[in-house]
Design an enzyme around this catalytic site. Structure first.
Site, mmCIF file in Angstrom:
data_model
loop_
_atom_site.group_PDB
_atom_site.id
_atom_site.type_symbol
_atom_site.label_atom_id
_atom_site.label_comp_id
_atom_site.label_asym_id
_atom_site.label_seq_id
_atom_site.Cartn_x
_atom_site.Cartn_y
_atom_site.Cartn_z
ATOM 1 N N ASN A 119 16.143 26.214 1.193
ATOM 2 C CA ASN A 119 16.331 26.569 -0.212
ATOM 3 C C ASN A 119 15.451 27.798 -0.492
ATOM 4 O OD1 ASN A 119 16.387 26.602 -3.132
ATOM 5 N ND2 ASN A 119 16.890 24.421 -3.094
ATOM 6 N N HIS A 162 30.411 13.522 -5.198
ATOM 7 C CA HIS A 162 30.801 13.786 -6.587
ATOM 8 C C HIS A 162 32.290 14.075 -6.733
ATOM 9 C CE1 HIS A 162 26.361 14.892 -7.692
ATOM 10 N NE2 HIS A 162 26.546 13.619 -7.411
ATOM 11 N N ARG A 203 37.886 26.863 -12.733
ATOM 12 C CA ARG A 203 37.000 26.646 -11.583
ATOM 13 C C ARG A 203 37.789 26.689 -10.273
ATOM 14 N NH1 ARG A 203 32.670 22.065 -12.003
ATOM 15 N NH2 ARG A 203 31.749 23.423 -10.455
ATOM 16 N N CYS A 254 50.622 11.510 -14.917
ATOM 17 C CA CYS A 254 51.035 10.788 -13.717
ATOM 18 C C CYS A 254 52.569 10.745 -13.644
ATOM 19 C CB CYS A 254 50.457 9.368 -13.760
ATOM 20 S SG CYS A 254 50.929 8.344 -12.355
ATOM 21 N N CYS A 298 53.609 6.867 -14.305
ATOM 22 C CA CYS A 298 53.393 6.306 -15.636
ATOM 23 C C CYS A 298 53.069 7.485 -16.559
ATOM 24 C CB CYS A 298 52.272 5.264 -15.643
ATOM 25 S SG CYS A 298 50.661 5.960 -15.247
HETATM 26 N N1 APR Z 1 21.083 28.983 -0.289
HETATM 27 C C1 APR Z 1 20.444 27.800 -0.438
HETATM 28 N N2 APR Z 1 20.058 27.312 -1.632
HETATM 29 C C2 APR Z 1 20.326 28.047 -2.715
HETATM 30 C C3 APR Z 1 20.976 29.293 -2.649
HETATM 31 C C4 APR Z 1 21.354 29.762 -1.354
HETATM 32 N N3 APR Z 1 21.988 30.913 -1.196
HETATM 33 N N4 APR Z 1 21.102 29.786 -3.907
HETATM 34 C C5 APR Z 1 20.559 28.879 -4.737
HETATM 35 N N5 APR Z 1 20.075 27.830 -4.034
HETATM 36 C C6 APR Z 1 19.437 26.616 -4.527
HETATM 37 C C7 APR Z 1 18.699 26.755 -5.843
HETATM 38 O O1 APR Z 1 17.359 27.222 -5.620
HETATM 39 C C8 APR Z 1 18.736 25.331 -6.385
HETATM 40 O O2 APR Z 1 17.627 24.573 -5.909
HETATM 41 O O3 APR Z 1 20.468 25.687 -4.798
HETATM 42 C C9 APR Z 1 20.017 24.752 -5.774
HETATM 43 C C10 APR Z 1 21.147 24.523 -6.775
HETATM 44 O O4 APR Z 1 20.772 23.519 -7.673
HETATM 45 P P1 APR Z 1 21.799 22.946 -8.773
HETATM 46 O O5 APR Z 1 22.470 24.080 -9.462
HETATM 47 O O6 APR Z 1 21.057 21.969 -9.597
HETATM 48 O O7 APR Z 1 22.922 22.235 -7.893
HETATM 49 P P2 APR Z 1 22.931 20.766 -7.261
HETATM 50 O O8 APR Z 1 21.567 20.348 -6.831
HETATM 51 O O9 APR Z 1 24.001 20.749 -6.234
HETATM 52 O O10 APR Z 1 23.374 19.889 -8.504
HETATM 53 C C11 APR Z 1 23.590 18.520 -8.328
HETATM 54 O O11 APR Z 1 24.343 18.205 -10.568
HETATM 55 O O12 APR Z 1 25.536 19.037 -12.400
HETATM 56 C C12 APR Z 1 25.559 18.155 -11.335
HETATM 57 O O13 APR Z 1 27.480 17.268 -10.332
HETATM 58 C C13 APR Z 1 26.711 18.452 -10.389
HETATM 59 O O14 APR Z 1 26.788 18.209 -7.981
HETATM 60 C C14 APR Z 1 26.037 18.733 -9.066
HETATM 61 C C15 APR Z 1 24.700 18.025 -9.214
#
Ligand code: APR
Length: 244
Positions: free
Chosen positions: A216, A124, A74, A150, A153
Site C-alpha cells: 500500500n 462484496h 460504474r 426479473c 416475475c
Molecule cells: N496500489 C495499492 N494500494 C493503493 C493504490 C495502489 N496503486 N492506490 C491507493 N491504494 C490504497 C489506499 O492507500 C487505500 O489504503 O488503497 C486503499 C483504498 O482504500 P478504500 O478506498 O477504503 O478501499 P477498500 O479498502 O477496498 O474499501 C473497502 O469499503 O466502501 C466499501 O464496499 C466498499 O469494498 C469497499 C470497502
C-alpha cells in the site's frame, strides 16, 4: 516486527515454492492503476457520490432507477479500464502451480477475472451480477443492464453487491476466511482496512503462522498487523515481488 521496505528491498523478496497456499487479499487500491477510483480519500467514489443516495437498499427502494443508473456509470467506467501488470502477475503465478493461489477480494469490478484469475472469492459481490429477491442471482455483463426487472416475475433486479447496511453473504465469507485461515502466505494489497470482517483477516492468517505482507503506498488501519509493509503501488510492486 513491522518492517518497511523500499523499492530495492522487495525485488524478488518472495520465493513462491516456499509456500503451499498463497492468499492475495485485495481492495480498491489493487485496481487504482487500472483507472478504477478507490472509495475513500481524494477522488474516491464516496467523496464524489453520497452512498446514502446510491449504495444502500433504502436508496434503491426510494429510487431504483437512480441507483441502477449510478451502477451503469460504474460499469461503463470499469469497462474502459484494463487489468495491469499486478493483476497479470497474480493470474500467472496461479498458472505456474508452484503453490495454491487464491484471491479474496473486496472489489466488485471483476478485474482479477479479466486478467485470467479463476479462483476469486468476491466478498462484496459483483458489478456483473444482478439479483432477484425470488429467483436469485444472474450473471449480466455489458455496459448496460440487460433488464431491470426479473424475466420470471415482476420484481426489480438489484446489483448483487454488498451495499452499506447489507449483510455479507455468509457462505462467501466462510470460504474467504477458510482460505485465509489455512494459507501460509497472506498478501494484502490496496485496502484501507477499515471495513469488517476484512479488517480482521491479517489476525486470522497470523493464527496459522502465515507470513503477512502488506502492499500500500500509504499506511493503512491494519499496517501494524503485518511483519512486512511495502510502501508502493500494486502495479509497481507485484510484478517484481516474486522470484521468477
Ligand atoms: N496500489 C495499492 N494500494 C493503493 C493504490 C495502489 N496503486 N492506490 C491507493 N491504494 C490504497 C489506499 O492507500 C487505500 O489504503 O488503497 C486503499 C483504498 O482504500 P478504500 O478506498 O477504503 O478501499 P477498500 O479498502 O477496498 O474499501 C473497502 O469499503 O466502501 C466499501 O464496499 C466498499 O469494498 C469497499 C470497502
Amino acid at each position: 516486527m513491522e518492517q518497511d521496505l523500499s523499492i530495492s528491498d522487495y525485488k524478488h523478496l518472495v520465493r513462491p515454492e516456499d509456500y503451499k497456499k498463497i492468499v492475495f487479499f485485495t481492495g480498491a487500491g489493487m485496481s487504482a492503476e487500472s483507472g478504477v477510483p478507490t472509495y475513500r480519500g481524494k477522488g474516491g467514489t464516496w467523496e464524489k457520490y453520497n452512498w446514502e443516495k446510491y449504495a444502500c437498499q433504502e436508496a434503491f427502494d426510494r429510487n431504483p432507477d437512480k441507483v441502477m443508473d449510478f451502477h451503469e456509470v460504474r460499469r461503463k467506467s470499469v469497462l474502459e479500464c484494463s487489468p495491469h501488470a499486478g493483476h497479470e502477475m497474480i493470474a500467472n503465478l496461479a498458472l505456474k502451480k508452484k503453490s495454491e493461489v487464491r484471491i479474496v477480494t473486496q472489489n466488485i469490478d471483476g478485474m482479477h477475472q479479466r486478467a485470467g484469475s479463476k479462483d476469486v472469492i468476491e466478498l462484496h459481490g459483483s458489478l456483473w451480477k444482478l439479483r432477484c429477491p425470488v429467483h436469485g442471482v444472474i450473471e449480466d455483463i455489458g455496459h448496460v443492464f440487460t433488464a431491470r426487472k426479473c424475466g420470471k416475475c415482476d420484481n426489480r433486479l438489484r446489483p448483487d453487491i454488498v451495499w452499506f447496511g447489507d449483510s455479507l453473504n455468509r457462505e462467501v465469507i466462510e470460504e474467504g476466511v477458510g482460505a485465509i485461515a489455512t494459507c501460509d502466505l497472506f498478501i494484502s494489497i490496496g485496502t484501507s482496512g477499515v471495513v469488517w470482517p476484512a479488517a480482521g483477516f491479517p489476525e486470522v492468517a497470523k493464527k496459522n503462522g502465515a507470513r503477512c505482507i502488506e502492499i500500500n503506498p500509504e499506511p493503512s488501519a491494519m499496517s501494524a498487523m503485518y511483519e512486512t509493509t511495502i510502501q508502493g503501488t500494486a502495479g509497481k510492486v507485484l510484478p517484481i515481488l516474486f522470484v521468477p
